[in-house]
Design an enzyme around this catalytic site. Structure first.
Site, PDB file in Angstrom:
ATOM      1  N   HIS A 305      34.175  36.753  47.828  1.00 39.44           N
ATOM      2  CA  HIS A 305      33.281  36.202  48.844  1.00 39.44           C
ATOM      3  C   HIS A 305      33.917  36.387  50.210  1.00 39.44           C
ATOM      4  O   HIS A 305      35.132  36.301  50.338  1.00 39.44           O
ATOM      5  CB  HIS A 305      33.043  34.706  48.583  1.00 39.44           C
ATOM      6  CG  HIS A 305      31.864  34.172  49.314  1.00 39.44           C
ATOM      7  ND1 HIS A 305      31.938  33.733  50.615  1.00 39.44           N
ATOM      8  CD2 HIS A 305      30.573  34.046  48.934  1.00 39.44           C
ATOM      9  CE1 HIS A 305      30.728  33.359  50.998  1.00 39.44           C
ATOM     10  NE2 HIS A 305      29.881  33.532  50.004  1.00 39.44           N
ATOM     11  N   ASP A 360      26.983  33.482  42.074  1.00 38.09           N
ATOM     12  CA  ASP A 360      26.172  34.366  41.234  1.00 38.09           C
ATOM     13  C   ASP A 360      26.779  34.638  39.865  1.00 38.09           C
ATOM     14  O   ASP A 360      26.117  35.213  39.005  1.00 38.09           O
ATOM     15  CB  ASP A 360      25.957  35.717  41.956  1.00 38.09           C
ATOM     16  CG  ASP A 360      25.047  35.555  43.155  1.00 38.09           C
ATOM     17  OD1 ASP A 360      24.092  34.777  43.056  1.00 38.09           O
ATOM     18  OD2 ASP A 360      25.291  36.203  44.182  1.00 38.09           O
TER      19      ASP A 360
HETATM   20  N1  CMC Z   1      35.601  43.449  42.607  1.00 37.34           N
HETATM   21  C1  CMC Z   1      36.692  44.209  42.889  1.00 37.34           C
HETATM   22  N2  CMC Z   1      37.316  44.183  44.089  1.00 37.34           N
HETATM   23  C2  CMC Z   1      36.820  43.395  45.035  1.00 37.34           C
HETATM   24  C3  CMC Z   1      35.679  42.590  44.803  1.00 37.34           C
HETATM   25  C4  CMC Z   1      35.080  42.638  43.531  1.00 37.34           C
HETATM   26  N3  CMC Z   1      34.004  41.898  43.265  1.00 37.34           N
HETATM   27  N4  CMC Z   1      35.399  41.905  45.931  1.00 37.34           N
HETATM   28  C5  CMC Z   1      36.298  42.269  46.843  1.00 37.34           C
HETATM   29  N5  CMC Z   1      37.173  43.152  46.307  1.00 37.34           N
HETATM   30  C6  CMC Z   1      38.365  43.749  46.944  1.00 37.34           C
HETATM   31  C7  CMC Z   1      37.993  44.841  47.919  1.00 37.34           C
HETATM   32  O1  CMC Z   1      37.950  46.097  47.295  1.00 37.34           O
HETATM   33  C8  CMC Z   1      39.089  44.716  48.935  1.00 37.34           C
HETATM   34  O2  CMC Z   1      40.232  45.277  48.365  1.00 37.34           O
HETATM   35  P1  CMC Z   1      41.338  46.026  49.314  1.00 37.34           P
HETATM   36  O3  CMC Z   1      41.874  44.958  50.224  1.00 37.34           O
HETATM   37  O4  CMC Z   1      42.348  46.578  48.378  1.00 37.34           O
HETATM   38  O5  CMC Z   1      40.587  47.102  50.060  1.00 37.34           O
HETATM   39  C9  CMC Z   1      39.336  43.206  49.021  1.00 37.34           C
HETATM   40  O6  CMC Z   1      38.959  42.707  47.729  1.00 37.34           O
HETATM   41  C10 CMC Z   1      38.544  42.503  50.102  1.00 37.34           C
HETATM   42  O7  CMC Z   1      37.175  42.783  49.870  1.00 37.34           O
HETATM   43  P2  CMC Z   1      36.130  43.120  51.000  1.00 37.34           P
HETATM   44  O8  CMC Z   1      35.135  44.085  50.474  1.00 37.34           O
HETATM   45  O9  CMC Z   1      36.830  43.452  52.272  1.00 37.34           O
HETATM   46  O10 CMC Z   1      35.451  41.681  51.181  1.00 37.34           O
HETATM   47  P3  CMC Z   1      34.126  41.371  51.936  1.00 37.34           P
HETATM   48  O11 CMC Z   1      34.285  40.026  52.500  1.00 37.34           O
HETATM   49  O12 CMC Z   1      33.752  42.467  52.868  1.00 37.34           O
HETATM   50  O13 CMC Z   1      33.014  41.366  50.749  1.00 37.34           O
HETATM   51  C11 CMC Z   1      31.712  40.634  48.918  1.00 37.34           C
HETATM   52  C12 CMC Z   1      32.589  40.220  50.118  1.00 37.34           C
HETATM   53  C13 CMC Z   1      31.039  39.394  48.351  1.00 37.34           C
HETATM   54  C14 CMC Z   1      30.605  41.601  49.396  1.00 37.34           C
HETATM   55  C15 CMC Z   1      32.608  41.322  47.854  1.00 37.34           C
HETATM   56  O14 CMC Z   1      33.569  40.397  47.385  1.00 37.34           O
HETATM   57  C16 CMC Z   1      31.794  41.866  46.679  1.00 37.34           C
HETATM   58  O15 CMC Z   1      31.317  43.001  46.752  1.00 37.34           O
HETATM   59  N6  CMC Z   1      31.639  41.076  45.567  1.00 37.34           N
HETATM   60  C17 CMC Z   1      30.790  41.513  44.462  1.00 37.34           C
HETATM   61  C18 CMC Z   1      29.310  41.234  44.801  1.00 37.34           C
HETATM   62  C19 CMC Z   1      28.980  39.761  44.734  1.00 37.34           C
HETATM   63  O16 CMC Z   1      29.313  39.060  43.795  1.00 37.34           O
HETATM   64  N7  CMC Z   1      28.220  39.300  45.750  1.00 37.34           N
HETATM   65  C20 CMC Z   1      27.751  37.901  45.821  1.00 37.34           C
HETATM   66  C21 CMC Z   1      28.392  37.144  46.933  1.00 37.34           C
HETATM   67  S1  CMC Z   1      28.167  35.368  46.806  1.00 37.34           S
HETATM   68  C22 CMC Z   1      26.496  35.068  46.960  1.00 37.34           C
HETATM   69  C23 CMC Z   1      25.893  35.580  48.199  1.00 37.34           C
HETATM   70  O17 CMC Z   1      26.379  35.340  49.305  1.00 37.34           O
HETATM   71  O18 CMC Z   1      24.875  36.225  48.083  1.00 37.34           O
END
Ligand code: CMC
Length: 426
Positions: A305, A360
């Protein structure tokens, strides 16, 4: 501590005000940055940018805390109903018994949708995703009330009530269309969630029996999704609304933003992921390896998140409910979900990045137990999130300092050059 931040660029120092929120969050107010320095801030994804000041929802992502109008989400879920939460978010006040009764009556009086809207459903392909239908029909609602200003004092409450009342009808009709069953009209004698379940699951040739346990579980899920401060869809609603687009159009845009798998669409993807593990006979270890592999676009859905670097408090509530609701059932997906979650929480990759289960991860298992099909999961999220979108829109509209959302950019394209005639282009 001084309430001035200093930014030094070369020999030049610029002073900007520091501001502090009611929970102690601090920010540098950069609104005058370009005027004093010629510089803008660059922050793709807005990870370090406060888009607004807001008094609706507070999240402490490090501690895993979520409050609506100051009330902890755990207490809200234990004591309120979804319509009570709608009232709290919209009007910044917990309703008295009388206010709540009046609000409920207003909502149940508005559950019917304009009859012509049925034609929209016929125009979509049978297998259309219900989020495509929902965003379109919500936007189309604006045309039935186009002479009203949704923010005028005598129209705002009416518009908010209309949207909250009609969204379940529009959502259930999207589902009925997709399975080729007759549309079921809303029943104003039923509670909000009971009415929705009836429109989803009753058929004309059978007597429908309300399942109060399921209705309660769904009502709680709606509450848990009711608002989440400046997430992607709420920000979209604010951005669209900032151009003075009406509330229906702004909410329709929010529904589109929610649809994406990184936001509300994750609940559908989680269930598809768990089903994939079950059906392919793949192991949890393989799934985690795929999620960690930077060469693979797969992510562990329902994990991570932007704000929470700790347990998502909503996931905690949902997990407990899920275990209660599914106690005694031998749903293989629950077992896979638990094992996957436990393994991820012990894995160094997820520990280092502070990736925890989000709302989720478990919600889909409850929807499934209620009988809601997978491609309706994000629609459930939309019904729950609606009061948040409306409250965020209203707060923005009422802000006397409101300006159209219009970020700057850092241009990285070609510098000026002469336009060649077509015969000279290679
Ligand atoms: N699986 C694997 N790696 C992950 C995941 C994941 N679900 N989430 C984040 N990471 C890694 C990402 O690759 C990055 O790694 P590195 O530092 O080595 O490059 C690090 O963790 C930080 O991630 P980020 O993409 O910079 O984080 P963000 O804040 O931009 O994205 C997120 C947040 C929710 C989009 C992401 O965690 C994600 O894609 N999660 C899976 C989708 C999900 O469950 N979404 C629902 C969110 S909660 C309900 C809502 O708000 O709708």
């Amino acid at each position: 501590m001084s309430n001035i931040a200093e930014i030094k660029v070369g020999e030049q120092t610029y002073q900007l005000p520091l501001i502090e929120g009611s929970e102690g969050e601090k920010a540098i107010d950069i609104r005058k940055l370009r005027a004093v320095s010629g510089l803008v801030a660059l922050d793709e994804g807005f990870a370090n940018t406060g888009g607004c000041s807001s008094s609706i929802t507070f999240i402490d992502g490090e501690k895993g805390i979520l409050h609506h109008r100051g009330y902890p989400i755990e207490q809200v879920c234990d004591h309120a109903s979804f319509l009570e939460v709608c009232y709290l978010l919209l009007f910044d006040k917990l309703p008295t018994q009388q206010e709540l009764s009046e609000f409920k009556s207003e909502v149940s009086d508005n559950v019917l949708v304009p009859e012509e809207i049925k034609n929209f459903y016929k125009a979509f392909p049978r297998d259309a995703h219900p989020m495509a239908l929902l965003s379109s029909v919500v936007c189309s609602l604006s045309s039935y009330y186009q002479h009203e200003d949704s923010n005028a004092p005598d129209h705002f409450r009416k518009t908010a009530v209309r949207l909250i009342a009609k969204l379940p009808t529009l959502a259930a009709w999207a589902y009925k269309t997709s399975i080729g069953e007759p549309l079921v009209y809303p029943d104003s004698n039923l509670g909000y969630t009971e009415n929705f379940l009836k429109m989803m699951f009753s058929v004309p040739n059978k007597t429908y029996q309300t399942n109060t346990d399921m209705a309660k579980a769904l009502d709680k899920l709606f509450m848990l999704h009711a608002d989440h401060e400046q997430n992607c869809s709420a920000t979209t609603v604010r951005v669209v609304g900032s151009s003075e687009a009406n509330l229906y159009a702004s909410v329709a845009a929010g529904i589109c933003a929610l649809w994406g798998p990184l936001h509300g669409g994750a609940n559908q993807k989680v269930l598809e992921m768990l089903t994939g593990i079950k059906e392919s006979g793949g192991t949890i270890a393989e799934c985690l390896e795929m999620a960690k592999d930077k060469g693979n676009s797969f992510r562990l859905m329902g994990f991570g998140h932007r704000v929470y670097k700790n347990f998502d408090p909503r996931a905690r509530v949902i997990k407990a409910d899920c275990e209660k609701l599914l106690a005694g059932s031998d749903d293989p997906l629950l077992k896979i979900a638990k094992n996957l979650c436990d393994s991820a929480l012990q894995d160094q990759y997820f520990i280092d990045r502070k990736l925890y289960p989000n709302v989720d991860f478990y919600s889909g298992l409850i929807y499934r137990a209620i009988g809601i099909p997978t491609d309706m999961f994000t629609v459930m999220f939309a019904i729950g999130r609606l009061p948040g979108w409306i409250s965020q829109w209203k707060e923005m509209m009422d802000n006397p300092e409101r300006r159209i959302a219009r970020p700057r950019q850092i241009y990285t394209g070609a510098t000026p050059r002469d336009f060649p005639p077509i015969s000279q282009r290679g």
